[in-house]
Design an enzyme around this catalytic site. Sequence first.
Site, PDB file in Angstrom:
ATOM      1  N   TYR A 125      28.522  86.687  11.316  1.00  0.00           N
ATOM      2  CA  TYR A 125      29.529  87.303  12.189  1.00  0.00           C
ATOM      3  C   TYR A 125      30.053  86.339  13.250  1.00  0.00           C
ATOM      4  O   TYR A 125      30.888  86.726  14.066  1.00  0.00           O
ATOM      5  CB  TYR A 125      28.938  88.517  12.898  1.00  0.00           C
ATOM      6  CG  TYR A 125      29.161  89.808  12.157  1.00  0.00           C
ATOM      7  CD1 TYR A 125      28.498  90.070  10.968  1.00  0.00           C
ATOM      8  CD2 TYR A 125      30.025  90.777  12.645  1.00  0.00           C
ATOM      9  CE1 TYR A 125      28.693  91.254  10.291  1.00  0.00           C
ATOM     10  CE2 TYR A 125      30.230  91.963  11.973  1.00  0.00           C
ATOM     11  CZ  TYR A 125      29.556  92.198  10.798  1.00  0.00           C
ATOM     12  OH  TYR A 125      29.759  93.374  10.125  1.00  0.00           O
ATOM     13  N   LYS A 192      15.527  87.171   5.186  1.00  0.00           N
ATOM     14  CA  LYS A 192      15.496  86.647   3.811  1.00  0.00           C
ATOM     15  C   LYS A 192      15.007  85.200   3.918  1.00  0.00           C
ATOM     16  O   LYS A 192      15.643  84.254   3.426  1.00  0.00           O
ATOM     17  CB  LYS A 192      16.905  86.739   3.205  1.00  0.00           C
ATOM     18  CG  LYS A 192      16.973  86.414   1.739  1.00  0.00           C
ATOM     19  CD  LYS A 192      16.581  87.558   0.845  1.00  0.00           C
ATOM     20  CE  LYS A 192      16.566  87.127  -0.606  1.00  0.00           C
ATOM     21  NZ  LYS A 192      16.057  88.164  -1.520  1.00  0.00           N
ATOM     22  N   ASP A 227      15.870  92.787   1.090  1.00  0.00           N
ATOM     23  CA  ASP A 227      16.121  93.599  -0.113  1.00  0.00           C
ATOM     24  C   ASP A 227      15.000  94.619  -0.317  1.00  0.00           C
ATOM     25  O   ASP A 227      15.256  95.790  -0.629  1.00  0.00           O
ATOM     26  CB  ASP A 227      16.328  92.721  -1.358  1.00  0.00           C
ATOM     27  CG  ASP A 227      15.430  91.503  -1.401  1.00  0.00           C
ATOM     28  OD1 ASP A 227      14.667  91.295  -0.447  1.00  0.00           O
ATOM     29  OD2 ASP A 227      15.472  90.768  -2.402  1.00  0.00           O
ATOM     30  N   ASP A 251      24.066  95.123  10.300  1.00  0.00           N
ATOM     31  CA  ASP A 251      25.282  95.879  10.010  1.00  0.00           C
ATOM     32  C   ASP A 251      25.079  96.736   8.760  1.00  0.00           C
ATOM     33  O   ASP A 251      25.322  97.946   8.747  1.00  0.00           O
ATOM     34  CB  ASP A 251      26.434  94.886   9.798  1.00  0.00           C
ATOM     35  CG  ASP A 251      27.743  95.567   9.504  1.00  0.00           C
ATOM     36  OD1 ASP A 251      27.997  96.634  10.092  1.00  0.00           O
ATOM     37  OD2 ASP A 251      28.513  95.048   8.689  1.00  0.00           O
TER      38      ASP A 251
END
Length: 363
Positions: A125, A192, A227, A251
């Site tokens: 972002y 991640k 995930d 988000d």
Amino acid sequence: MARHTVTLIPGDGIGPELTSAMRRVVEAAGVDIEWEVVDAGAGVVEKYGTPLPGHVLDSIRRNKVAIKGPITTPVGTGFRSVNVAIRKELDLYACLRPAFSIAGSGARYDDVDLVIVRENTEDLYAGIEFAEGSPGARKLIEFAAEEGAGTIRADSGISLKPISIMASRRIVRYAFDYAIANGRKKVTAVHKANILKHSDGLFLRVAREVAAEYAGSGVAFEDYIVDATCMQLVLHPEWWDVLVLPNLYGDILSDLAAGLIGGLGIAPGANIGTECAVFEPTHGSAPKYAGKDMANPTAEILSATLMLRHLGETDAADRILAAVRATIGAGVAVTYDIKRSVTGSTDGCVGTQAYADALIAAL
Ligand code: NAD
């Protein structure tokens, strides 16, 4: 009773009708607020030459507290997101998005009570992007090759994902401080780091360092890959407490969390910095419902309850939340989204303002 001055940005799309409903409910709860109404977004570009005029930011800086409706961001072209610009300009580094079950919402689960703490200033972002074919993209492609970092196809557009120690440290500290102040038991850092070693890897390393500072605080710490988090959120939403995430995952998981509790229409949010705080729902401007008196103002109204707590108006916040629970629980005066989730049809739903009237009656 103290009088508060609050900046109000109605926004566009469904924003003006939702903020008007919110304002009526807050006033009916007896809070003395002077609303300083200022506009931002595409509608002010012709007049001010920018979608985010300086006087809007000045108003928020002066009042320290603002509440807004959603503002449309043109896709692909045009100006960058005004919502993101407000967060960046005022360094509103913590995005707080509580997701809790409300009986009668028609959600698939009834035992969700989690809080998303999203880093709000960096990650993908950051808005540092290079268009396909631009000199900047070409230089970056050459640089990555020279460094032996990897091959990027010549026809690529590139968006950078910076994650800093400073921003990671303050957001994880915010998550722990929030957990302690609100009687929460666990903070989960979501990442991640197995793939993105230098961005998410850094986030995880800093999160572990901060967690060590809070050892003995009574708040447990764990980390989870993003995930796997998504799958476990859907399987076992009741497992989760406070989740702290870099910007983009925050988000996406905010919308996932909104889905767990019955949709975007009831998912509130806040953007908090050291100087100012701006409260706004998780959802966007839903242009197809604009001006139709259909959209659910609950997310906007619950965002106002977060604002009222921030202002020390706890009693009014509690009463508004109780009115929301009573009204949605009764299922008589609810907007189309809730009615459809509960009955499979929108028959018998009420409009935005009629729902606000029902809340006011229930206060
Ligand atoms: P959206 O959240 O506006 O709408 C997605 C869907 O969610 C809608 O079709 C509608 O079915 C439902 N929905 C959203 N709010 C609702 C409400 N209050 N009541 C009932 N149903 C509701 O997402 P989008 O369509 O991806 O975005 C529309 C615009 O909003 C875009 O320009 C986007 O950039 C902008 N946006 C702004 C903000 C913000 O102001 N902070 C946040 C997200 C998106």
